[in-house]
Design an enzyme around this catalytic site. Structure first.
Site, PDB file in Angstrom:
ATOM      1  N   ASP A  99       0.817  -1.202   0.000  1.00  0.00           N
ATOM      2  CA  ASP A  99       0.000   0.000   0.000  1.00  0.00           C
ATOM      3  C   ASP A  99       0.856   1.259   0.000  1.00  0.00           C
ATOM      4  OD1 ASP A  99       0.640  -1.019   2.691  1.00  0.00           O
ATOM      5  OD2 ASP A  99      -0.334   0.809   3.388  1.00  0.00           O
ATOM      6  N   ASP A 100       0.273   2.321  -0.521  1.00  0.00           N
ATOM      7  CA  ASP A 100       0.854   3.661  -0.495  1.00  0.00           C
ATOM      8  C   ASP A 100       2.245   3.686  -1.113  1.00  0.00           C
ATOM      9  OD1 ASP A 100      -1.484   4.167   0.770  1.00  0.00           O
ATOM     10  OD2 ASP A 100      -0.627   4.592   2.732  1.00  0.00           O
TER      11      ASP A 100
END
Length: 355
Positions: free
Chosen positions: A123-124
């Site tokens: 994620d991210d």
């Protein structure tokens, strides 16, 4: 790795936010609190732990490593599934033999924690490369081969249908979810936050489509009550997760984990709400009153809507001094978290996003 069908659904907490991480002593208390609530999982993945993210190839200093080993042991003794969330930052952009060797070394090091749950978190991170799903699946396959964990989960780079992810991390490759679901073994759990990064509601009907693409029921990474962003850090979320229908969610999910707030004790009302979603017999109000203090819990109940709807600056302008005096006088650990929040100790720092 055991078949997911033979394992109970994971329900509990993720320490997976940006900004101020939880103190070690509070993490230890969570082993008891989760067990008392009938929850069964603690996923350790604070973004502030650089050895899980930007500096993932490095090892924790001896003192920090001993604390992590102790934390895993405390949760194991309490019957809580302890997990480690590893975010090998942008590894899929250069999964060379050298980097592969570093990943193997990291996984083998994590094996010594004897943690039964491993989460590989993409994620991210930038995601606009055409072979993203295939590269991530290769990484997960290696982790499965090296890890001793009994269950493994993956957080995709695009973990929600929220358009903000493409604005920040680049265009999602065509067929990304379909390809990732086809490439990952069926027993691997896949995290999903809903139709928004911080979803207002989670309904079974909304999950059917993503479940079909990913070829399995998703595991909910519920970004409630998390308050680590520029806007959400100005609020406290002290109520049960809203508009979550557990009766229907059971059939379309493999688990349900809530990402906590920067304030560990003030996260407990949301977690007690999560527990009561799946166990209607739980006396969450009685448990919270006993754990947080009767007077403190009464004040938190009274102010829950106020803290959710008005940001910290508005509160300070209109009735901040009265709130500060009241919670300061209560003098409980949970009340002190409210005081610290009102005084700006948890103010959002954009630098935390680049750690």
């Amino acid at each position: 790795m055991a078949a997911t069908a033979n394992l109970p659904p994971l329900r509990g907490v993720i320490e997976g936010f940006y900004g101020t991480a939880w103190p070690t002593e509070l993490r230890s208390l969570y082993a008891t609190w989760l067990a008392e609530l009938g929850l069964n999982c603690y996923l350790y993945a604070p973004k502030a732990d650089r050895y899980l993210r930007r500096a993932w190839t490095g090892h924790w200093p001896d003192g920090e490593w001993r604390l992590l080993r102790s934390l895993a042991e405390q949760h194991r003794k309490a019957g809580i599934t302890f997990g480690i969330g590893l975010s090998p930052f942008s590894l899929y952009a250069d999964y060379s033999p050298v980097q592969r060797g570093r990943l193997q070394e990291k996984i083998e090091r994590l094996n010594t924690l004897e943690a039964p749950f491993l989460a590989i978190l993409f994620d991210d991170m930038p995601g606009d490369q055409t072979d993203l799903a295939a590269r991530q699946a290769d990484i997960v396959a290696d982790c499965l081969a090296w890890s001793c964990a009994e269950r493994v989960a993956v957080c995709p780079t695009y973990y929600s249908s929220d358009p903000v992810l493409e604005r920040v991390f680049g265009a999602r490759p065509r067929g990304y979810w379909r390809d990732l679901g086809a490439a990952l073994p069926e027993q691997v759990d896949i995290f999903w936050t809903g139709d928004r990064v911080c979803a207002d509601a989670l309904h079974a009907a909304e999950l059917d489509a993503i479940n079909a693409e990913l070829r399995r029921p998703v595991t909910l990474w519920d970004n409630y009550p998390v308050n680590d962003g520029a806007a959400r850090s100005r609020h406290l979320y002290l109520e049960p997760p809203p508009m979550r229908d557990a009766d229907n969610l059971r059939g379309v999910t493999r688990g349900h984990l809530c990402n906590g707030m920067n304030q560990p004790r003030l996260t407990l009302p949301a977690l007690a709400g999560l527990a009561s979603l799946y166990d209607a017999s739980l006396d969450r109000h009685g448990w919270l009153a006993e754990t947080l203090g009767n007077a403190t819990y009464a004040s938190l109940q009274r102010d829950a809507r106020l803290f959710r709807e008005r940001d910290r600056e508005q509160l300070l302008e209109h009735n901040g001094q009265a709130l500060l005096q009241e919670y300061d006088a209560l003098a409980t650990p949970a009340a002190r978290e409210v005081v610290a929040w009102l005084r700006g100790d948890y103010t959002f720092d954009p630098a935390c996003l680049t750690d």
